[in-house]
Motif scaffolding. Structure first.
Motif, PDB file in Angstrom:
ATOM      1  N   LYS A 136       0.867  -1.173   0.062  1.00 26.77           N
ATOM      2  CA  LYS A 136       0.139  -0.133  -0.074  1.00 26.77           C
ATOM      3  C   LYS A 136       0.759   1.170   0.102  1.00 26.77           C
ATOM      4  O   LYS A 136       0.425   2.360  -0.621  1.00 26.77           O
ATOM      5  CB  LYS A 136      -1.009  -0.069   1.307  1.00 26.77           C
ATOM      6  CG  LYS A 136      -2.211  -0.646   1.202  1.00 26.77           C
ATOM      7  CD  LYS A 136      -2.797  -0.564   2.618  1.00 26.77           C
ATOM      8  CE  LYS A 136      -4.454  -1.053   2.436  1.00 26.77           C
ATOM      9  NZ  LYS A 136      -5.219  -0.730   3.617  1.00 26.77           N
ATOM     10  N   GLU A 137       1.930   1.151   0.586  1.00 25.92           N
ATOM     11  CA  GLU A 137       2.866   2.226   0.904  1.00 25.92           C
ATOM     12  C   GLU A 137       4.323   2.234  -0.134  1.00 25.92           C
ATOM     13  O   GLU A 137       4.726   1.028  -0.329  1.00 25.92           O
ATOM     14  CB  GLU A 137       3.218   2.631   2.236  1.00 25.92           C
ATOM     15  CG  GLU A 137       2.050   2.400   3.299  1.00 25.92           C
ATOM     16  CD  GLU A 137       1.581   3.688   3.973  1.00 25.92           C
ATOM     17  OE1 GLU A 137       2.143   5.003   3.371  1.00 25.92           O
ATOM     18  OE2 GLU A 137       0.968   3.854   4.793  1.00 25.92           O
ATOM     19  N   SER A 138       4.797   3.498  -0.387  1.00 29.56           N
ATOM     20  CA  SER A 138       6.087   3.279  -1.166  1.00 29.56           C
ATOM     21  C   SER A 138       7.112   2.809  -0.032  1.00 29.56           C
ATOM     22  O   SER A 138       7.050   2.776   1.077  1.00 29.56           O
ATOM     23  CB  SER A 138       6.316   4.800  -1.394  1.00 29.56           C
ATOM     24  OG  SER A 138       5.552   5.258  -2.327  1.00 29.56           O
ATOM     25  N   ILE A 139       8.133   1.941  -0.738  1.00 20.53           N
ATOM     26  CA  ILE A 139       9.088   1.593   0.223  1.00 20.53           C
ATOM     27  C   ILE A 139      10.500   2.123  -0.138  1.00 20.53           C
ATOM     28  O   ILE A 139      10.735   2.510  -1.202  1.00 20.53           O
ATOM     29  CB  ILE A 139       9.092  -0.089   0.259  1.00 20.53           C
ATOM     30  CG1 ILE A 139       9.340  -0.587  -1.133  1.00 20.53           C
ATOM     31  CG2 ILE A 139       7.836  -0.538   0.924  1.00 20.53           C
ATOM     32  CD1 ILE A 139       9.856  -2.155  -0.916  1.00 20.53           C
ATOM     33  N   VAL A 140      11.477   2.128   0.788  1.00 19.02           N
ATOM     34  CA  VAL A 140      12.899   2.499   0.661  1.00 19.02           C
ATOM     35  C   VAL A 140      13.646   1.370   0.980  1.00 19.02           C
ATOM     36  O   VAL A 140      13.212   0.764   1.712  1.00 19.02           O
ATOM     37  CB  VAL A 140      13.236   3.936   0.974  1.00 19.02           C
ATOM     38  CG1 VAL A 140      12.586   5.104   0.335  1.00 19.02           C
ATOM     39  CG2 VAL A 140      13.093   4.108   2.538  1.00 19.02           C
ATOM     40  N   GLU A 141      14.892   1.290   0.347  1.00 16.96           N
ATOM     41  CA  GLU A 141      15.934   0.249   0.931  1.00 16.96           C
ATOM     42  C   GLU A 141      16.827   1.132   1.673  1.00 16.96           C
ATOM     43  O   GLU A 141      17.393   2.046   1.067  1.00 16.96           O
ATOM     44  CB  GLU A 141      16.753  -0.513  -0.269  1.00 16.96           C
ATOM     45  CG  GLU A 141      17.527  -1.348   0.223  1.00 16.96           C
ATOM     46  CD  GLU A 141      18.051  -2.326  -0.943  1.00 16.96           C
ATOM     47  OE1 GLU A 141      17.895  -2.147  -1.826  1.00 16.96           O
ATOM     48  OE2 GLU A 141      18.602  -3.423  -0.474  1.00 16.96           O
ATOM     49  N   VAL A 142      17.102   0.920   3.042  1.00 15.77           N
ATOM     50  CA  VAL A 142      18.222   1.575   3.785  1.00 15.77           C
ATOM     51  C   VAL A 142      19.353   1.198   3.299  1.00 15.77           C
ATOM     52  O   VAL A 142      19.754   0.034   2.994  1.00 15.77           O
ATOM     53  CB  VAL A 142      17.953   1.157   5.222  1.00 15.77           C
ATOM     54  CG1 VAL A 142      18.889   1.801   6.235  1.00 15.77           C
ATOM     55  CG2 VAL A 142      16.334   1.427   5.788  1.00 15.77           C
ATOM     56  N   ALA A 147      18.818   6.330   2.187  1.00 14.47           N
ATOM     57  CA  ALA A 147      17.728   5.313   1.770  1.00 14.47           C
ATOM     58  C   ALA A 147      17.672   5.631   0.535  1.00 14.47           C
ATOM     59  O   ALA A 147      17.830   6.632  -0.388  1.00 14.47           O
ATOM     60  CB  ALA A 147      16.690   5.578   2.630  1.00 14.47           C
ATOM     61  N   ARG A 148      17.216   4.568  -0.430  1.00 16.52           N
ATOM     62  CA  ARG A 148      17.256   4.522  -1.650  1.00 16.52           C
ATOM     63  C   ARG A 148      15.761   4.039  -2.304  1.00 16.52           C
ATOM     64  O   ARG A 148      15.147   3.078  -1.683  1.00 16.52           O
ATOM     65  CB  ARG A 148      18.170   3.401  -2.278  1.00 16.52           C
ATOM     66  CG  ARG A 148      18.327   3.382  -3.816  1.00 16.52           C
ATOM     67  CD  ARG A 148      19.504   2.121  -4.070  1.00 16.52           C
ATOM     68  NE  ARG A 148      19.250   0.949  -3.460  1.00 16.52           N
ATOM     69  CZ  ARG A 148      18.754   0.174  -4.613  1.00 16.52           C
ATOM     70  NH1 ARG A 148      18.490   0.482  -5.755  1.00 16.52           N
ATOM     71  NH2 ARG A 148      18.152  -0.988  -4.229  1.00 16.52           N
ATOM     72  N   SER A 149      15.065   4.696  -2.963  1.00 19.58           N
ATOM     73  CA  SER A 149      13.667   4.702  -3.425  1.00 19.58           C
ATOM     74  C   SER A 149      13.648   3.110  -4.360  1.00 19.58           C
ATOM     75  O   SER A 149      14.781   2.801  -4.857  1.00 19.58           O
ATOM     76  CB  SER A 149      13.081   5.563  -4.305  1.00 19.58           C
ATOM     77  OG  SER A 149      12.832   6.868  -3.809  1.00 19.58           O
ATOM     78  N   ASP A 151      10.847   0.571  -6.516  1.00 20.48           N
ATOM     79  CA  ASP A 151       9.682   0.273  -7.122  1.00 20.48           C
ATOM     80  C   ASP A 151       8.828  -0.569  -6.505  1.00 20.48           C
ATOM     81  O   ASP A 151       9.231  -1.635  -6.618  1.00 20.48           O
ATOM     82  CB  ASP A 151       9.959  -0.046  -8.605  1.00 20.48           C
ATOM     83  CG  ASP A 151       8.554  -0.136  -9.341  1.00 20.48           C
ATOM     84  OD1 ASP A 151       7.363   0.007  -8.950  1.00 20.48           O
ATOM     85  OD2 ASP A 151       8.843  -0.664 -10.560  1.00 20.48           O
ATOM     86  N   ARG A 152       7.915  -0.162  -5.906  1.00 24.11           N
ATOM     87  CA  ARG A 152       7.031  -1.076  -5.112  1.00 24.11           C
ATOM     88  C   ARG A 152       6.264  -2.058  -5.618  1.00 24.11           C
ATOM     89  O   ARG A 152       5.734  -3.242  -5.168  1.00 24.11           O
ATOM     90  CB  ARG A 152       5.993  -0.398  -4.175  1.00 24.11           C
ATOM     91  CG  ARG A 152       4.872   0.168  -4.691  1.00 24.11           C
ATOM     92  CD  ARG A 152       4.085   0.908  -3.801  1.00 24.11           C
ATOM     93  NE  ARG A 152       3.152   1.932  -4.172  1.00 24.11           N
ATOM     94  CZ  ARG A 152       2.332   2.690  -3.635  1.00 24.11           C
ATOM     95  NH1 ARG A 152       2.288   2.858  -2.368  1.00 24.11           N
ATOM     96  NH2 ARG A 152       1.807   3.796  -4.089  1.00 24.11           N
ATOM     97  N   ARG A 154       7.185  -3.960  -7.713  1.00 24.27           N
ATOM     98  CA  ARG A 154       8.216  -5.394  -7.831  1.00 24.27           C
ATOM     99  C   ARG A 154       7.869  -6.491  -6.750  1.00 24.27           C
ATOM    100  O   ARG A 154       8.306  -7.508  -6.730  1.00 24.27           O
ATOM    101  CB  ARG A 154       9.411  -4.851  -8.056  1.00 24.27           C
ATOM    102  CG  ARG A 154      10.048  -4.658  -9.143  1.00 24.27           C
ATOM    103  CD  ARG A 154      11.423  -3.898  -9.194  1.00 24.27           C
ATOM    104  NE  ARG A 154      12.301  -4.724  -8.243  1.00 24.27           N
ATOM    105  CZ  ARG A 154      13.119  -4.259  -7.804  1.00 24.27           C
ATOM    106  NH1 ARG A 154      13.463  -2.949  -7.641  1.00 24.27           N
ATOM    107  NH2 ARG A 154      13.948  -5.078  -6.796  1.00 24.27           N
ATOM    108  N   PHE A 155       7.051  -5.892  -5.468  1.00 25.10           N
ATOM    109  CA  PHE A 155       7.024  -6.608  -4.241  1.00 25.10           C
ATOM    110  C   PHE A 155       5.721  -6.862  -4.009  1.00 25.10           C
ATOM    111  O   PHE A 155       4.654  -6.232  -4.335  1.00 25.10           O
ATOM    112  CB  PHE A 155       7.711  -5.480  -3.300  1.00 25.10           C
ATOM    113  CG  PHE A 155       9.297  -5.481  -3.499  1.00 25.10           C
ATOM    114  CD1 PHE A 155      10.117  -6.457  -2.888  1.00 25.10           C
ATOM    115  CD2 PHE A 155       9.708  -4.474  -4.123  1.00 25.10           C
ATOM    116  CE1 PHE A 155      11.641  -6.374  -3.208  1.00 25.10           C
ATOM    117  CE2 PHE A 155      11.250  -3.931  -4.464  1.00 25.10           C
ATOM    118  CZ  PHE A 155      11.855  -5.215  -3.910  1.00 25.10           C
TER     119      PHE A 155
END
Lengths: 229, 229
Positions: A136-142, A147-149, A151-152, A154-155
């Protein structure tokens, strides 16, 4: 092909800021766990249920069953120190036969018969079926302090039931050490070499781990009753 | 250093299965959007607010303000076709000066003054501050018909406010095309070369996009009132 469900209810209640383990908290007048078991029982009368509870919770559960006149042929097994151990204990109770097993969190009472049916059908055809929803929400990788955006799309966020051919998931749990498991059964199966197949879960199929989750579940169940009538 | 907040309320209401855009739905007797604006106003009296609304919603909003005696010096700007365009319209209203701007979803009324304060302080020190929480559920990465487990501790779910040095985010929005933006401001900033800094959001800081979300918000607000009294 026989169908089993292992309901894992290992929570100690610490995250709920309450003395009662969260699977025993009342939702519309009945412990959360009873709601969960009832959905599985309503799916099919041939389904065999295994309930994994912490050793210390078993007498509490027996009292609750008396209090709520909840008398069903459910095989109760004592859990281990971790979810991994609890699921493994449950799996070891199943006969060595070509059957299917759905592993489900005791604190997800809002699963539906439709999801359970889809889960068994897909696992029968492909060996595994994991309920999942888009994020439901955007994610970032720490990465360190930043952090790095990502593409949600894909998940997928994954839920339970996680359903498998029994012999395969039993062998996966025998061969894959707890240290290699992430938080769920799909990761054990995958480490063992099985292909993970997804089915559509539901945003309403929430895991009750905070007081707000319990309120949300009450709300969703209230809404559903209104819709049905 | 001046502080601004751009509140983006562009929803048309289609996901809520209702005629009323979700930012205008009533939460404890008042439109969701008014709750959101009030939290920002309570953070600091010096904060300057810009509200971005779809052109067609502006007269509705003005009527709601009269009805609820909501009279505050909020600069209303009409939105664009997408969230990206709406944020850009809001940013272009800000003076070209060394200030800070928090960009926030109009439908996140449960943000706290604490999160807003932390957001401005971090953006002042590091250029950006994105509210984020650990993922509650396991995630997998989709690959064709199957999926691959992912260590969820590497990821964060991101929320708003997303706060930046105004000149930097303005330039990012001028230079980075909508096609390169993912769903939020952090991705625009990152594409422009800014470093994304995270701050702790809150699981209660939900985005109201479904009827269940509205019920949950009611529940959380009810719980909070009890806690305060």
């Amino acid at each position: 092909m026989n169908e089993y469900a292992i309901i894992v209810a290992g929570g100690s209640g610490s995250r709920m800021q309450t003395e009662t383990p969260k699977q025993f908290l009342e939702l519309q007048g009945k412990p959360v766990l009873m709601h969960t078991l009832e959905v599985f029982m309503s799916y099919a009368s041939h389904l065999k249920l295994v309930l994994v509870l912490p050793e210390a919770s078993i007498p509490v559960w027996q009292d609750l069953c008396k209090m709520h006149s909840f008398h069903h042929p459910i095989h109760v097994v004592s859990g281990g120190k971790s979810r991994y151990q609890s699921v493994k204990n449950g799996l070891m109770q199943l006969p060595q036969e070509d059957s299917l097993v759905a592993i489900h969190d005791g604190v997800r009472p809002l699963v539906t018969r439709g999801i359970i049916a889809e889960s068994f059908a897909t696992a029968k055809a492909y060996g595994s079926a994991i309920a999942a929803t888009p994020l439901k929400e955007s994610i970032v990788e720490v990465a360190g302090d930043s952090a790095r955006s990502i593409d949600r799309t894909r998940f997928r966020s994954i839920q339970t039931p996680q359903t498998f051919k029994t012999l395969l998931i039993r062998e996966a749990y025998e061969q894959i050490d707890e240290r290699h498991a992430l938080t769920d059964d799909a990761s054990v199966a995958e480490k063992f070499g099985l292909t993970i197949r997804l089915i559509a879960g539901s945003y309403e199929n929430i895991k009750i781990t905070t007081p707000e989750d319990l309120l949300l579940a009450e709300s969703i169940m209230g809404t559903k009753k209104i819709r049905r009538s």
